[in-house]
Write a protein that holds these residues in place. Structure first.
Motif, PDB file in Angstrom:
ATOM      1  N   PRO A  42      -5.037   5.309   5.242  1.00  0.00           N
ATOM      2  CA  PRO A  42      -4.148   4.147   5.097  1.00  0.00           C
ATOM      3  C   PRO A  42      -4.578   2.941   5.926  1.00  0.00           C
ATOM      4  O   PRO A  42      -4.483   1.807   5.462  1.00  0.00           O
ATOM      5  N   GLU A  56       4.431   5.101   3.423  1.00  0.00           N
ATOM      6  CA  GLU A  56       3.860   6.445   3.541  1.00  0.00           C
ATOM      7  C   GLU A  56       4.864   7.449   2.979  1.00  0.00           C
ATOM      8  O   GLU A  56       6.047   7.446   3.355  1.00  0.00           O
ATOM      9  N   ALA A 116       0.812   5.196   0.254  1.00  0.00           N
ATOM     10  CA  ALA A 116      -0.088   6.265   0.710  1.00  0.00           C
ATOM     11  C   ALA A 116       0.701   7.544   0.954  1.00  0.00           C
ATOM     12  O   ALA A 116       1.930   7.558   0.970  1.00  0.00           O
ATOM     13  N   VAL A 167       0.854  -1.187   0.000  1.00  0.00           N
ATOM     14  CA  VAL A 167       0.000   0.000   0.000  1.00  0.00           C
ATOM     15  C   VAL A 167       0.889   1.237   0.000  1.00  0.00           C
ATOM     16  O   VAL A 167       1.734   1.404   0.881  1.00  0.00           O
ATOM     17  N   LEU A 180       2.988  -1.113   4.431  1.00  0.00           N
ATOM     18  CA  LEU A 180       2.473   0.223   4.153  1.00  0.00           C
ATOM     19  C   LEU A 180       3.632   1.191   3.984  1.00  0.00           C
ATOM     20  O   LEU A 180       4.480   1.331   4.868  1.00  0.00           O
ATOM     21  N   HIS A 216      -0.958   8.200  10.783  1.00  0.00           N
ATOM     22  CA  HIS A 216      -0.572   7.502   9.564  1.00  0.00           C
ATOM     23  C   HIS A 216       0.892   7.064   9.633  1.00  0.00           C
ATOM     24  O   HIS A 216       1.240   5.940   9.257  1.00  0.00           O
ATOM     25  N   ALA A 224       2.991   3.133   9.527  1.00  0.00           N
ATOM     26  CA  ALA A 224       3.791   2.817   8.350  1.00  0.00           C
ATOM     27  C   ALA A 224       4.896   1.814   8.655  1.00  0.00           C
ATOM     28  O   ALA A 224       5.402   1.722   9.783  1.00  0.00           O
TER      29      ALA A 224
END
Length: 365
Positions: free
Chosen positions: A108, A130, A16, A14, A128, A150, A154
């Motif tokens: 996220p 970021e 973000a 992901v 993740l 967020h 991460a």
């Protein structure tokens, strides 16, 4: 103890970050530097796109349909996302990694939950990433205080546009104070080593573990890159190769590793150690499987898979980071080698199994 694994699984990363942070620039960079890997992307819309590693980055723009609200986490649920992941996970697609580029307005945590809730057996959550804009970080954080949350979620934080921030060092320090063991990597124009996110596949078949030096074989000069708006930007033409400033440790052992010792090492790995990849032999603890290991920042997973027929039983690991005490890391890994006990105790693999997919996972934890 023997752990059975299913077929090959494709990691889903992901990507973000707030509007303008440089997510698309970073994704375009990955396409150009994927080292032969085939990247599938889900980009702020209802479509999943197969992208050949050698395709021009501009192919994305002509092949997507943007959502009206631009927010993937609000537009689909996990079952709908599975429909698009299904297209990319088909064996004939030969995709090696999927990147979900979220909109600048996406949440996220919800995207991570959607991937973790996927019922597709061919994919696995890959972490993740970021992205933050170093030049605008203070203003963005003031307008959107949720960025602190967020960053805490991460696994890798890319502090982009450090060349445009007059106090990039302060911003990097501030970001590091907000993360929870995530790797924090400075970047300009989204240029990060793809190996921080996924294993690059060489263009030609190769036997054995991909080495750190292999990552940059055939890489063209960074002066061919362009700025975010298409114009040439020569501010960091002399920055050198992507791996400049990074340290690496390669470790190999013909003797099995002790699972308890290795997990203790991994749970206490130093802050500058961004990336770990390779295969581990746990000997009598699981004679039928080797364990692929994948770590980005605080994100860590083991993936058991049957030993290939006739394969030499080896542990092979590559560690990448900055400001690493390479000698100390090598010694710590050497200390993880088993003393040679012929039998395995039943509880020995419990620590490893915490990091095998299927265990309870909560991205908010």
């Amino acid at each position: 103890m023997v752990v059975r694994s299913g077929g090959r699984q494709i990691p889903v990363v992901v990507l973000a970050g707030f509007l303008g942070s440089g997510k698309t620039t970073l994704l375009n960079h990955l396409l150009h530097r994927s080292g032969g890997s085939r990247i599938g992307a889900v980009v702020n819309d209802f479509g999943a796109i197969e992208i050949d590693a050698m395709a021009v980055a501009g192919a994305l723009g002509d092949s997507t349909v943007s959502l009206g609200n631009g927010c993937l986490c609000c537009a689909v649920d996990s079952s709908e996302l599975d429909v698009y992941l299904e297209r990319l996970a088909r064996p004939e697609a030969r995709i090696d990694v999927v990147v979900i580029e979220a909109s600048g307005l996406a949440e996220p945590q919800e995207l991570v939950r959607m991937v973790l809730a996927s019922e597709h057996p061919g994919i696995v959550y890959g972490g993740l990433v970021e992205v933050v804009d170093a030049a605008e970080f203070d203003d963005t954080r003031a307008r959107h205080p949720e960025i602190d949350r967020h960053l805490a979620l991460a696994d890798l934080v890319v502090v982009n546009k450090v060349d445009r921030a007059p106090d990039a060092g302060r911003v990097l320090g501030l970001v590091r104070s907000l993360v929870d063991r995530a790797a924090v990597v400075p970047a300009t124009h989204g240029r990060v080593d793809p190996e921080f996110l996924f294993d690059c596949r060489p263009a030609e078949e190769r036997v054995g573990q991909l080495s750190f030096d292999d990552l940059h074989h055939g890489e063209h000069d960074d002066r061919d890159d362009h700025g975010e708006h298409g114009e040439h930007d020569d501010r960091d033409e002399h920055a050198g190769h992507l791996h400049a400033g990074y340290d690496s440790v390669s470790f190999a052992s013909g003797r099995p590793l002790d699972p308890r010792r290795l997990v203790r090492f991994l749970d206490s790995r130093p802050e500058g150690l961004y990336r770990i990849k390779g295969y581990v032999d746990f000997g009598p603890y699981d004679a039928g499987n080797r364990y692929a290991v994948h770590a980005v920042g605080r994100f860590l997973r083991f993936y058991p898979e049957p030993w290939p027929a006739g394969a030499e039983r080896l542990t092979q690991l590559v560690l990448i980071g900055t400001d690493l005490d390479t000698a100390a890391l090598g010694a710590e890994l050497e200390a993880c080698v088993s003393d040679g006990a012929p039998h395995a105790d039943e509880q020995g693999m419990w620590g490893v199994l915490r990091y095998v997919q299927g265990a309870a996972e909560d991205p908010a934890a």
